[in-house]
Structure formats: C-alpha cells, structure tokens
Design an enzyme around this catalytic site. Structure first.
Site, PDB file in Angstrom:
ATOM      1  N   ALA B  11       0.827  -1.218   0.000  1.00 19.88           N
ATOM      2  CA  ALA B  11       0.000   0.000   0.000  1.00 19.88           C
ATOM      3  C   ALA B  11       0.861   1.268   0.000  1.00 19.88           C
ATOM      4  O   ALA B  11       1.006   1.948  -1.018  1.00 19.88           O
ATOM      5  CB  ALA B  11      -0.956  -0.023   1.191  1.00 19.88           C
ATOM      6  N   ALA B  12       1.471   1.599   1.149  1.00 16.67           N
ATOM      7  CA  ALA B  12       2.184   2.874   1.286  1.00 16.67           C
ATOM      8  C   ALA B  12       3.323   2.990   0.277  1.00 16.67           C
ATOM      9  O   ALA B  12       3.540   4.051  -0.312  1.00 16.67           O
ATOM     10  CB  ALA B  12       2.732   3.009   2.710  1.00 16.67           C
ATOM     11  N   ARG B  22       4.291  11.180 -10.262  1.00 20.94           N
ATOM     12  CA  ARG B  22       3.430  12.281 -10.724  1.00 20.94           C
ATOM     13  C   ARG B  22       4.102  13.637 -10.507  1.00 20.94           C
ATOM     14  O   ARG B  22       3.886  14.565 -11.272  1.00 20.94           O
ATOM     15  CB  ARG B  22       2.084  12.256  -9.975  1.00 20.94           C
ATOM     16  CG  ARG B  22       1.214  11.106 -10.429  1.00 20.94           C
ATOM     17  CD  ARG B  22      -0.066  11.006  -9.622  1.00 20.94           C
ATOM     18  NE  ARG B  22      -0.761   9.766  -9.978  1.00 20.94           N
ATOM     19  CZ  ARG B  22      -1.826   9.291  -9.370  1.00 20.94           C
ATOM     20  NH1 ARG B  22      -2.333   9.942  -8.340  1.00 20.94           N
ATOM     21  NH2 ARG B  22      -2.381   8.172  -9.767  1.00 20.94           N
ATOM     22  N   CYS B  43      -7.391  -5.761   2.757  1.00 20.47           N
ATOM     23  CA  CYS B  43      -8.609  -5.620   3.566  1.00 20.47           C
ATOM     24  C   CYS B  43      -9.793  -6.334   2.934  1.00 20.47           C
ATOM     25  O   CYS B  43     -10.814  -6.543   3.583  1.00 20.47           O
ATOM     26  CB  CYS B  43      -8.967  -4.152   3.727  1.00 20.47           C
ATOM     27  SG  CYS B  43      -7.610  -3.150   4.322  1.00 20.47           S
ATOM     28  N   ASP B 290       2.191   0.335   7.637  1.00 19.19           N
ATOM     29  CA  ASP B 290       2.044  -0.423   8.885  1.00 19.19           C
ATOM     30  C   ASP B 290       3.330  -0.545   9.696  1.00 19.19           C
ATOM     31  O   ASP B 290       3.300  -1.077  10.811  1.00 19.19           O
ATOM     32  CB  ASP B 290       1.528  -1.834   8.579  1.00 19.19           C
ATOM     33  CG  ASP B 290       0.089  -1.841   8.083  1.00 19.19           C
ATOM     34  OD1 ASP B 290      -0.505  -0.754   7.971  1.00 19.19           O
ATOM     35  OD2 ASP B 290      -0.426  -2.941   7.818  1.00 19.19           O
ATOM     36  N   ASN B 312      -2.174   4.718   2.780  1.00 21.97           N
ATOM     37  CA  ASN B 312      -2.300   5.444   1.524  1.00 21.97           C
ATOM     38  C   ASN B 312      -2.016   6.930   1.694  1.00 21.97           C
ATOM     39  O   ASN B 312      -1.399   7.547   0.828  1.00 21.97           O
ATOM     40  CB  ASN B 312      -3.693   5.225   0.929  1.00 21.97           C
ATOM     41  CG  ASN B 312      -3.734   3.995   0.053  1.00 21.97           C
ATOM     42  OD1 ASN B 312      -3.231   4.013  -1.073  1.00 21.97           O
ATOM     43  ND2 ASN B 312      -4.293   2.910   0.552  1.00 21.97           N
TER      44      ASN B 312
END
Lengths: 560, 560
Positions: B11-12, B22, B43, B290, B312
């Site tokens: 995720a992160a 970007r 999840c 996490d 996120n």
C-alpha cells in the site's frame, strides 16, 4: 405561570412547544393549528405516493406507533393543541392572539407572555388558465398525497406532467414511475434542480433521469391547462403534453401575513426576519420554520431555505429561549440530498455559480470513483465536485451524484464547511475505512487531492461544459485512454478528432499525437486521464488538459 | 537523475512511488517487494473468503480491470517493481540498499538518493503447542485467503475457531458464517473489540453476534492446539473446542528489523519513528504504512494504528516530499468501521476508557434511534455514544452500532474532531436531510443534544453498566414506559422491581411510584424514558435517572 402560545402545529411549532415543556414543566403551552392534522412528516409524502409507505397515518406516528394527535400531546407533554383553529390576528399591544374555531366559527383571544409564529409556507399556485381543473395537485398537504395515491391505486392515472424540476417535482417523478405512469417534467429554467446544482451536474442528472424514462423539458414554460372537468392537456410554449394528472411543484412562499399585519419586520427574502435567537422584531415573539429567513453560514447573507431539518433546529432553539436561555441558531448551508430513481444527488454550501456571483476566486474539481473498493459487491460510482476558495483554501461547497453513497460525503463536507475547514483538512480527516463502506482513499479525499494538485499547478482540468465547446475544433485532440472493451460500450459522440489509446500503450504511441495541438485526456472517471496528462507533460507536451469527471460525468450525448 | 528506492510494494510503498512519479516525471524509481504479489487490497480478503468477491485476482486489479503487476507499473507509471526481492540491509553510509533475488539468490546493491521504508507488519504468531498443525491460518497474505476459500468450497471445514475478537477475527467470523460453518471466537480480553470499544458497547455487539449464532468466549486464553497432522481441537484455559479450521487474528507487529539494523530510531510503540513529514531519523529515509507509528490528533500521543487508509495517506505525503515538497501528515483518530453480519460498528477518537485514563473531565451520552424516518422502508436502529470534554465542550470520541447506517455518523464526527469542533457545533451542522437518507434531526444531533442537556443539568443519565449493578437493589424502581405490545416482545431480565407504565398513562399513575425511591426510566431507545423523567421531575420526584440507550443498547440478559 408563564403563558406560551404557538401558531402552527407541524414541525417548528410543535418542536418549540415540546422543548419549552422540557425546560419548564409548569408553563401553560397552547398550540393552534388551522388544519386537522398536526406534526406530520410532510417530506415523506412522495414515498407514501410511491407505495414505499403503506399508510399515510405512518407519517403522523411516533416510531413506537403512537399517533401524534392532540391527546398524545396532552398526555405525554401536557401541551394543549387546538386543531382547526386559525390565528387571525396578533394583538401585540395587549399580548393576545385572536383565534377562530373553524368548525364553530367562534372567535376568542389567547393571552401570551411569549408567542411563537410557525405558520410555515404555501405552495405557489400560478394563475394559469385551467389551474382549477380536477387532478391538478400540489403536493403539500397529506390530503394531496392521499388523493394521488388513491387515483394511482384505482388506475386512474397513466400520464402525468410535473411542473417544476426541483425537490418535490423530481421526488414525485420517481414516485409516479413506481406506478408505471408515463412522467414528463416541465421546468421553466434551463436545467433540473436550478436552485442548487451547477449546469454540468444538472445535465448529468437530467441525462440519467431521461435514460430511466422520465421525460424532461427544461427551458419550457407552461401556459395553460385544458380538459373537460379534469385535466387532459398541459400546454407549454413549445408543445402540448397529454396528462391525466398534474403535479404543481414550482416552489413555496412563506406565510407571513399574520406577522406582517402585526407590524413585525420581514427580511430581504420576503420571509419573517429573525435574529440569531430566532426572535422577531418584537422580542416577545419568536418565529421559526418555513415562514422565516435564514442566514447562510459561509456568506452571512439572508436566504429563504425552507427545510424540515432546519425547522426542527429552529424549534429547539426557540423552545430553549422561551424558557430564558440564550440559545443561538447558527444558520444554514443550504444542504440538499435527494433521490431520483436509483440516483443519489447532493449539494452543500455554495455552487460554482454562487461563488462566481459573490466574487470569490475559487478552484473547482470534479472527480469520479467508486464509493467502495470496486471488487466489493454493490460498489457504485459517484461524481463529486468541490469548490474551494483559491486564497484561503477554505471549502465553499460541493455537489455529488451517482448510484453510490452520496449523503455521507455531503455530510462530511457540510461538517468541514461549518467548522471553517480547508481543502487540506478534507484530505487529512481520518475517515472510517473498511471495504463494505469506503475505499482506503475516500472520494472526499480524492476530490481534495485534485484541488490541491490544481492549486499547486500540477493538474490542468477542463470542465465538461468547456470541453463540449471544443468538440468541433480543428486543433484539439480528445484522447480517450480507456481499454478497447470499455470504449466498445460507450464513447463520446460528435468529436471531430478523437483518439483511442489505452493508457498502458501511451508511452509507446506518443508519436501518434501532435505536440502542437491541444489535447484533452479522459477515461471513465479521468484518473487514467490524469495519468495520461502526466505522461504527456513528462514528454514535453505542454497543451494537455484533463477532462474532469470522465465519461460518467459527461452530461452530453454518447454513442453506444 | 534522482534515484528513489522503495522497500515494500503493497500500500504505502507503491502509493509513494506513484505520487513521486506524478511529481517528478524524470526520477528513477525502483520498488522492491519480497513477495510475488504487489498492490493487493488485503482488507478485501475476508470478503473473498465469504464469497462476496469471486476471484482473488480482483483484489489486485484497478477498477478498470487492469492487473496491478510489475508490467502495469512499468507501462503506466514508469516505475520498476522487482518482486521476490528481499531488502536485506540498508547501507546508510554509501546510500544503498542490499537486495537479494529470492529466486536466483543473487545479491545486489541499489543506490538511492531517497529511500522509502514500507515494510508493513506481520501477524503475531503465538508460540503455542500445536501452532504448526495444518489448517491453522493467519489471514494476512492472499495465499491464506485462497487456502481457506478452497477448503470451504470443498466442504473441508465445518467447525472454525477464531483466536482474537478484533477486526480481522470478527470479519472472518462473518465470512465463515456465510458458509454455514460453526464459528467460535476466543478472546483473551474481557470483551470483543478490546482495542476500541467501551465495555457496554462491546457487550451489545457481542450479544448481537451471539444471537446470530457466533459463539464468543471472552476472557479466555488459548493454551494449545491438538490434532493429527491437521488441527482437531483448540484447548483454552476453560474448555476444549473442536475445530477443523483455526484463524489466528491476535494482532500484528510492525516489521522494523531493517530500519533498526540500519540504526534508525524506533518510537515508544516499537514501530519506526517518523516526523510530520514522514521522515525517519535519517532525513533521506522516509517510512510509512504499517511499519511506522502515528500521532493521535486529539492527544498528540504516539500510537500504533496500522490501517490501509492511513498507509495510503502516508504514501501521498512521502511521494510529495520525495520531490522536495514539505507536505505534512497530521495524524490519526484511530477511526474504525467494521461490519459483523448485518451489524455495523464504528468508533472514532477516544473511548470513554481513554478519556478517563488521560485525565479528561468528560460527559458521555448514549442515544438510540432510527437512521431514517421510521416510516421509510429499510429504516434501521442504531445506538450512538459520544464523549465530550466537559470543560472545553470539544468532542473527544464516538462509538456506534446497529443495523443502521453507522459509517456516515462516524465520518461526520471524525470531521468535527479533526477541526476541533464542540458538541454545540455537532448540533448546528446543516446535515443533508431527505427521508431516504436521514431524519430531520440526525442521530448525531440527537446525541449532541443529549450531551448539551447533561451539561446544562437537564438530563441525568445512567449507563447500562451502572444500571446493571442496581438490578437487584431494594430501593430502586426500573420504570419501563413502553407500550404493552412492545413489552410483550422483549423485557429486561432479572429486575427486582420493574414497573410497566406506558408513557401516555404516566401523568395519571404517578401515585403508583414512590418519591423516596430512585427511579431508572427507560424505553426502547430511552427518548420516552427521558420524557418520563421530565414528567416525574416536574411532579417533584428528585431521584430519577434515564437509562441511556434504552433496551436496544442493553448488553445484558433480556426476557422474550
């Protein structure tokens, strides 16, 4: 013993009376109501007509099933409610209200120490030829709802025309479609929900409603009704619509006669003026509900915004102040949520149009996305537009539509605006996350993100309205970066120069695009459109814009 | 050309990489991930096991159906992702990361200008006898989910024991019930959701789950597992539970070895310490997800609160800062929303226990009500508790449960807390109102109202926990003011002195009650209970309390 008299027994009036009783067990409290019914949930009427609610009496019951009639208020709250009793005059000199029993015709005077005016509003009835024909209804009193529902149950109605594409009009359109009635909505303004949606959002909502079989005629004026006893035709300035049922839903006006005749001040909106304590120009007379004007929290301007939720808050504030408190009513954000078939629509704060008129320098973003992770069953799409003050970064307003969960996002933004939150705050909020409810980055944060990117100069967006004007231009390329499968299902129509290059192939196919031309990139929700713009900019294309909201928010024609 | 290396591709890490791309189209960005899969929605696994999600691959796809694999990241984002590649050492002196290809065994060093640690967390695996038996799973990697789902599809499992009544444990209980597996949950602490619910709320949630057929054993410790190859029994300190499937869900620990070995600071929680820019003690090394600790926005304290949504946000902040920005991460409110069968449960901010431990003077209110007007189809009940600072009136936290729409109310309160809102603000917010979505006075405003009444001394409440201790007392009357029909359906059990007087009869039956006794009034949601208390107080009864939340929030035994 303090004497409290309340004129009006629907929402604000009875709430004020109940709250006053809670604060003062000994006061003598009398409520006069000209109608037979009290304390009914008027907002539920379209759902009764639709058949969602079995029985109109449910709208007058407590959750535990008790009917909120005068006996209930006497027994439970020790409040005397006189129905079929019209207040005809407020005698401020001797602090009494003249009331007339509508059955006996008897007139009496009720003395008060404190008076509450909660006379509500009345629907506007235009003086058009034929307006008195049968089966032309105003959806204002439970009797209207009962008559329409009975007619539907007996199969009397097959073609309905609704005048006005506001809240009541569009809710009734849904209700009538449930009975498979052919429904047309005629709206004088150029869009649906003219009071609270920007045109591109209204366009998308209108497109949805049309696809669901509701005929909508905007920019069209009703001139007369014709029929033999009951209505048979609605004649507009553009066409003749057959109709055996007409719903008038062109708005309401505050009932201010009693207050005006008593010399109480009216406000700029024409509704009764009150201060933050809900006091009229006579400090012993309070007013609340649909008969008063409100203050918009953002602008400080006076607005006429009758809402059941606002009326209940007024009632609480008035009830406290009747007992000597100094409770304040802060104002409104003109928040709206409304369901049209399976589409949820919401708005809070200022529209872009409002922001422009009020002279704000602002930035908007229109984003799309699922309300939950796309893999969850029941995940639906929404489009969300937010409007942010470019100088202070404060959130000014938002609009949303989609089959997705809209109301939550509107309420979050309402809360942020109330507390003076900025777009940065919107991104920061630790919103609840679990797949049945939301995505790890909620739509609100995505919208905030888009505005932050725009403020930082990292995202150049173009609204669907502006993009439409460029559909036919020579030197403009519309770049659709969706997958071939998606493009097969639906495409923009009437583009002079449209290219289909899936995002994953874009880096390899740059030579197909001309750096001298303006490029408008998009996808389903324009997240890939944004990625495409970034890729192109990284490669030296300097005239790239992202079409905000993507195809799902495109309010104009599509090919299928 | 700037070199960015990211350790961890779920995720992160990937979010940081994508955001950095970007912001900087030219940087060289490499992500190393020890596993084979990247960017999966962990999840979603309980919903895959439940059968709501057909295919595990959906958890790794974009909404448009593209698989988020290394090729996708290369083509779309120009990010190099090396899977099956383990980072074994961070060499801060020469700014490299040593990585090992887990297939070839080859070791290389990746140079970095900026490094991101997103190594995540690992589930706690207790060293109990029998822990290595087959069919004992940790629901952490998609492979776990696949194995359990396959077993369920082949009918291998009929009795499951879940260890731990936290988020994963209770979500898995629901998932397994979908397959009609007999499910028992064993929790060492005295309640379900010990990390985030106050005991009376947890009690009500537990009661619901038990009624839905999930066996819950709290205050019970697993001692060992037994079986012949695969698990057959779970032995606790109180009983032996037969099981052919065990889910271990007793929490996770941050993966900090790599950071610790590199000499980076760990925080008080044991997770990696980062500043508001998500920088570790080495300014060229960021960390998120996490593996790091967070700051609670209300208290300023460090907390370990691993959440996909937080990860996120970390990723976005890190991505910006990798490119020279000074973006800040504000912190968390430890917000939780979770679904257990048809029950929605939510929490935000401080629990009452937290508030007490931190030395706040606080007021709480527990209220009940429908999420929409009761007459609307699908209207459901919820209970909502809010905790407010008695001095500043600031909202500190909230908890809610019910089949009603909970997440919206939690998010509204999360927004208010983030912006420092008071209980008065909560009442004032112009929340969206229409019958399909909410009542004119939303549950949030009702709860705020109750706290305001308490702060003004107008409402004396008693919590279900305190009331329970009085069930057997001599001089205490429990006064149930519901209708006879409601009382027939369900009643409090084990009351020494309970009286049934419907609210509408109370004023006439006052003589049945003794002014010397303490009276605890209640109803279904205790709104009528409150009315009853006001009536009694108005009549000179001065020892009346309202049992907060009413019968629907009563966590103890009831008679039917």
């Amino acid at each position: 013993m303090k004497k409290i008299v309340v004129i009006g027994g629907v929402a604000a009036g009875l709430k004020a009376a109940a709250k006053a009783r809670r604060c003062d067990p000994k006061a003598h409290i009398t409520v006069v109501e000209k109608g037979e019914l009290i304390s009914y949930g008027a907002c539920g009427m379209p759902y009764y007509v639709a058949g969602d609610v079995d029985n109109i009496e449910q709208l007058m019951m407590t959750p535990a099933g008790a009917v909120r009639n005068p006996a209930f208020f006497k027994n439970v709250k020790d409040i005397e409610v006189k129905t079929k009793t019209l207040a005809t005059k407020i005698n401020r000199d001797r602090k009494t209200v003249t009331v007339k029993n509508l059955e006996s015709g008897e007139e009496t005077e009720l003395p008060y120490d404190k008076l509450v005016i909660a006379t509500g509003a009345s629907p506007v009835k235009p003086p058009l030829p034929g307006i008195e024909l049968a089966n032309i209804f105003q959806m204002w009193h439970p009797n209207d709802a009962k008559a329409v529902r009975e007619g539907l149950e007996r199969g009397k109605f097959s073609r309905a025309v609704i005048i006005g594409a506001g809240l009541v009009g569009m809710e009734m359109a849904e209700a009538l479609k449930m009975w498979e009635v052919d429904v047309a909505v005629v709206e004088m303004k150029e869009q649906v929900f003219p009071a609270f949606l920007d045109p591109e959002i209204a366009g998308a909502v209108e497109k949805y409603a049309q696809e669901k079989g509701i005929h909508i005629y905007t920019g069209e004026k009703v001139e007369r009704f014709s029929g033999d006893g009951s209505v048979q035709e609605v004649v507009t300035d553009k066409r003749v619509l057959p109709a055996d049922l007409v719903i008038l839903a062109i708005g309401v006006r505050p009932n201010v006669e009693l207050a005006r005749d008593a010399g109480l001040e009216l406000g700029v909106t024409g509704a009764i003026a009150v201060n933050e304590y809900m006091q009229t120009s006579d400090p012993d007379i309070y007013a609340g509900g649909d008969c008063v004007e409100n203050t918009n929290i953002i602008t400080g301007r006076k607005v006429y915004a009758p809402m059941g939720s606002t009326a209940n808050k007024h009632g609480r504030v008035i009830g406290e102040n009747l007992c000597g408190a100094k409770a304040k009513f802060r104002g409104v954000l003109n928040t709206v949520v409304v369901k049209v078939m399976d589409l949820n629509v919401g708005k809070v704060g200022l529209t872009e149009r409002d922001a422009k008129e009020l002279g704000y320098e602002y930035v908007t973003a229109l984003i799309g996305g699922h309300d939950r992770p796309h893999y969850m069953p029941g995940a639906k799409l929404m489009s969300l537009k937010i409007i942010v003050d470019a100088n202070t970064r404060r959130v000014l307003g938002a609009q949303a539509f989609g089959e997705a969960e809209i109301a939550k996002r509107i309420d979050v933004i309402a809360t942020a605006i109330t507390l003076g939150g900025t777009v940065d705050d919107l991104f920061d909020i630790d919103l609840g996350y679990a797949p049945p409810y939301s995505s790890p980055i909620d739509n609100v944060a995505v919208a905030a993100n888009a505005v932050m990117n725009k403020l930082a100069g990292k995202l150049k967006g173009i609204s669907p309205l502006e993009a439409k004007d460029k559909l036919n231009c020579e030197d403009i390329i519309f770049l659709d970066v969706r997958s071939p499968e998606e493009c097969k299902q639906i495409r923009l129509a009437n583009c002079k120069d449209i290219r289909y290059i899936p995002l994953g192939q874009l880096r390899k196919r740059l030579s197909e695009l001309d750096k001298d031309k303006e490029i408008i990139a998009f996808c389903k929700i324009s997240l890939r459109g944004y990625e495409a713009a970034l890729i192109l900019e990284g490669e030296g294309f300097d005239k790239v814009k992202v079409m905000e909201g993507g195809i799902i928010a495109w309010p104009f024609a599509c090919e299928k």
